[in-house]
Design a protein around this motif. Sequence first.
Motif, mmCIF file in Angstrom:
data_model
loop_
_atom_site.group_PDB
_atom_site.id
_atom_site.type_symbol
_atom_site.label_atom_id
_atom_site.label_comp_id
_atom_site.label_asym_id
_atom_site.label_seq_id
_atom_site.Cartn_x
_atom_site.Cartn_y
_atom_site.Cartn_z
ATOM 1 N N ILE A 196 18.883 11.472 -6.596
ATOM 2 C CA ILE A 196 19.737 12.545 -6.102
ATOM 3 C C ILE A 196 19.859 12.458 -4.585
ATOM 4 C CG2 ILE A 196 20.002 15.049 -5.883
ATOM 5 C CD1 ILE A 196 20.510 14.159 -8.675
ATOM 6 N N ALA A 197 18.739 12.194 -3.915
ATOM 7 C CA ALA A 197 18.746 12.105 -2.459
ATOM 8 C C ALA A 197 19.607 10.943 -1.972
ATOM 9 C CB ALA A 197 17.316 11.960 -1.944
ATOM 10 N N LEU A 198 19.505 9.795 -2.635
ATOM 11 C CA LEU A 198 20.314 8.640 -2.254
ATOM 12 C C LEU A 198 21.807 8.950 -2.357
ATOM 13 C CD1 LEU A 198 18.236 5.833 -4.004
ATOM 14 C CD2 LEU A 198 18.698 5.958 -1.546
ATOM 15 N N ASN A 199 22.196 9.594 -3.435
ATOM 16 C CA ASN A 199 23.603 9.921 -3.635
ATOM 17 C C ASN A 199 24.079 11.001 -2.661
ATOM 18 O OD1 ASN A 199 24.634 8.265 -5.822
ATOM 19 N ND2 ASN A 199 23.100 9.269 -7.103
ATOM 20 N N THR A 202 15.438 16.700 -8.777
ATOM 21 C CA THR A 202 15.169 15.975 -7.546
ATOM 22 C C THR A 202 13.720 16.146 -7.103
ATOM 23 O OG1 THR A 202 15.812 15.699 -5.233
ATOM 24 C CG2 THR A 202 15.979 17.918 -6.130
ATOM 25 N N GLN A 203 13.158 15.069 -6.564
ATOM 26 C CA GLN A 203 11.801 15.101 -6.028
ATOM 27 C C GLN A 203 11.783 14.979 -4.507
ATOM 28 O OE1 GLN A 203 9.122 15.827 -8.059
ATOM 29 N NE2 GLN A 203 10.865 16.157 -9.446
ATOM 30 N N ASP A 204 12.964 14.837 -3.915
ATOM 31 C CA ASP A 204 13.024 14.787 -2.458
ATOM 32 C C ASP A 204 12.532 16.116 -1.898
ATOM 33 O OD1 ASP A 204 14.451 13.329 0.029
ATOM 34 O OD2 ASP A 204 14.796 15.494 0.138
ATOM 35 N N PRO A 205 11.627 16.091 -0.898
ATOM 36 C CA PRO A 205 11.042 17.357 -0.418
ATOM 37 C C PRO A 205 12.067 18.335 0.143
ATOM 38 C CG PRO A 205 10.435 15.511 1.010
ATOM 39 C CD PRO A 205 11.032 14.922 -0.222
ATOM 40 N N LYS A 212 13.989 11.278 2.833
ATOM 41 C CA LYS A 212 12.611 10.772 2.867
ATOM 42 C C LYS A 212 12.262 10.304 1.455
ATOM 43 C CE LYS A 212 10.337 11.145 6.097
ATOM 44 N NZ LYS A 212 10.217 10.228 7.253
ATOM 45 N N GLY A 213 12.387 9.008 1.196
ATOM 46 C CA GLY A 213 12.087 8.482 -0.128
ATOM 47 C C GLY A 213 13.346 8.011 -0.840
ATOM 48 N N ASP A 214 13.165 7.572 -2.091
ATOM 49 C CA ASP A 214 14.252 6.949 -2.841
ATOM 50 C C ASP A 214 14.649 7.735 -4.078
ATOM 51 O OD1 ASP A 214 14.375 4.824 -1.051
ATOM 52 O OD2 ASP A 214 12.756 3.760 -2.077
#
Length: 589
Positions: A250-253, A539-542, A245-247
Motif C-alpha cells: 500500500i505504501a509503495l503504491n 497496511t503495515q506502514d507506520p 519507511k519500508g516496502d
Amino acid sequence: MERLQPEHISHTRHLFFTGKGGVGKTSTACATAVALANQGKRVLIVSTDPASNLQDVFGVSLKNQPTPVEGIDNLDAANLDPEEAARAYREKMIGPYRGILPEAALQSMEEQLSGACTVEIAAFDEFTNLLTDETTVQDYDHIIFDTAPTGHTLRLLQLPSAWSNFIDESTHGASCLGPLSGLEEKKDLYAKTVDALSDPSSTSLILVSRPDVSSLQEAKRAADELAEIGIKNQQLVLNGVFERKGDDEIALNYERKQQEALRLVSDFFESVQTYYLPLVPYNLTGMDALRKLFTDEVAHQSDQKSTNKNDNFSKLPSLIDEFADKQEGVIMTMGKGGVGKTTAASAIAVGLAEKGHTVHLTTTDPAAHLDQVVGDADLPGSLHMSRIDPKAEVETYKQDVLNNLDDNLTEDELAYVKEDLESPCTEEIAIFQAFAKVVDQAKGAFVVIDTAPTGHTLLLLDAAESYHREVERTKGESSEAVKNLLPRLRDPEQTQVVLVTLAEATPVFEASRLQVDLQRANIHPRWWVINQSFYETNTQDPVLKGRAQAEEPWIHRVDNEFAENVAIIGWQPDDLVGLQQLKQLATKA
C-alpha cells in the motif's frame, strides 16, 4: 523542495490560508500560529470557514471575538460564523416585508439569499469588521486567516457597478445580486480592505494543497483568480507528502501516486515558492501535535496501535443490492470535489448493469473517464453513458443572458453582469435543464448521476418567481421534465441520494452541511459512502497505519450522527478506470 518552517511565510502581518476543503488549511494555519506565538510574537488566528474545525484543533470553545488559547502564551483565536452572519443579513433584508408580502414571496426572497455567494460575502463582511477594528487588532504582530476570500468575491466587490443603482434596478437575476444590494453602506470599508489584501508588504497568501491532481488544480485556479486582482504575494504548501519507511505494498503504491501528481507542480506554479509538509500518522489536534508538525520526528513514528476493526460496515455491493430491488429510479452521488463521487457513481452503474438492469450513467465532471465502460461489449444488461458538459452549458447560458440584456447598459453595468455570471451558483443553474432531461429518462431504467444540483439550487428554481425569471431570460418554456423534477427527487421510491466523503474532519463536515442543504428541499440521503479509507486496508506502514487509526473516530461519527446507512471503500492503489476495475469494486464484499 524545502520543508516548510514558519519563517518562510511569516514576513507579513496578514497571512491568508486558502485551498479546497480537506487539504489541511486549518491544521497548517494553527501550527503556524502556535510556532509564531512560541517565538514570542502576538498572534491572532481567525477562521471564516462555515465548516471550521478550529475549535477541535485547539480543544477550546471559541467565539466571534478574540479568545486566549489555553496552554500557549501570546495566541488568541476567533471563530467567525459566516452562516450566522448570513442568517442575520437575510433577516435584515426580509424582516421589513413580513406581514406585508405573501408568505410565498418571502420564502422566495429567503432562498435567493441562501446560496454560497451570500455566505461568502457574509464571511468577507465578518473579517472586514475585524480587520478594520484597530482597537481589537493593533496589539497583534500577525493575524492569520484560515480560509481566504475567493477571487470572484473580491473582483465583484471591486466593480463600480456593484454599488450603483443598477443593483436595485436590474432584472437579469444574477445570483450575487441580492447579497450585495444590502451592503452598499460598506462600500468604502470594503474598498480599503481589498486594497490592504493586495499590498504585498502587509499580506501574504498561502495556497495549501494535497499532493494530488484535483487539489493542485484547485490551488492553481485560486492562485490565478487572486493574482488577477493584484494578490500576487503567494506561496504554495504541499501538505501531506508521504515519506515511505519500508516496502509495504500500500505504501509503495501511495508513494507512486503522489509522485505522479507532484510532477505537475512545476508546470502549474512556475513562479510560486513551494514548500512541503510531511504526512503525519495522527490527527493534528491539540498543542503537542501542532508543535511537532515543524519538527523532523513527525513522519516516522512507529508506535501506532493496531486498528481494531470489530465493526461490520457495509461495502458497496450491499448498497447496489438494495437499489437493484427497486427495478428503476434515479441515483445521485454528491459530495465535495476530490472525494470520489465519479468512482462511486460509475461502480454503482456497473453493478446495476451486471444485475441485468438498463442503466444510464451521466456525469457533470469533465475529467470523468467513462468511455471504457461504455465500450465493453461483454457487459450484461444495457449501460449507456452521457456527459453534461458544464463548460458548454455555462457558455450557452451566459450567452442567453447577455443576448437578452438591455442595450442601454453602461460598460460598468455590463461588467457587473459578466462578473456575476462567473459565480459558483451560475454553473448549477446552467446545467439544470440538462439535468432535468436526464432524470426524465428514469422510466423502467436506472439513471445514475454523478454530481447533482444542491438543495439550494433546487429550492431556488422551484420558487415560482425565480423560475419564471430563468424561463424569461432564455425565452424558453417550462418543460414537463422540469415540472416533474422536484417531486420526483423528493420521492424516496423514485430517487436515492448517496453522499460520498473521506474519513477526515473537513470532508465529513462538508458532507453533513450538504445533507442539511438537501433536507431543506425535503430530500433525504439514503447512504453515505466513505471512500479511500486506510482503515479498510491491511497496511503495515507506520504512517499509513497511523492514518487508519486516525480515521476511526470519523467513521463512527458518520455512522452514529449523520448517516442512515454507511458503506466503506478501502484505499485503491490505482485510479478506478475501466470496466473490470469498476466491476470488482461493485461486486467485492
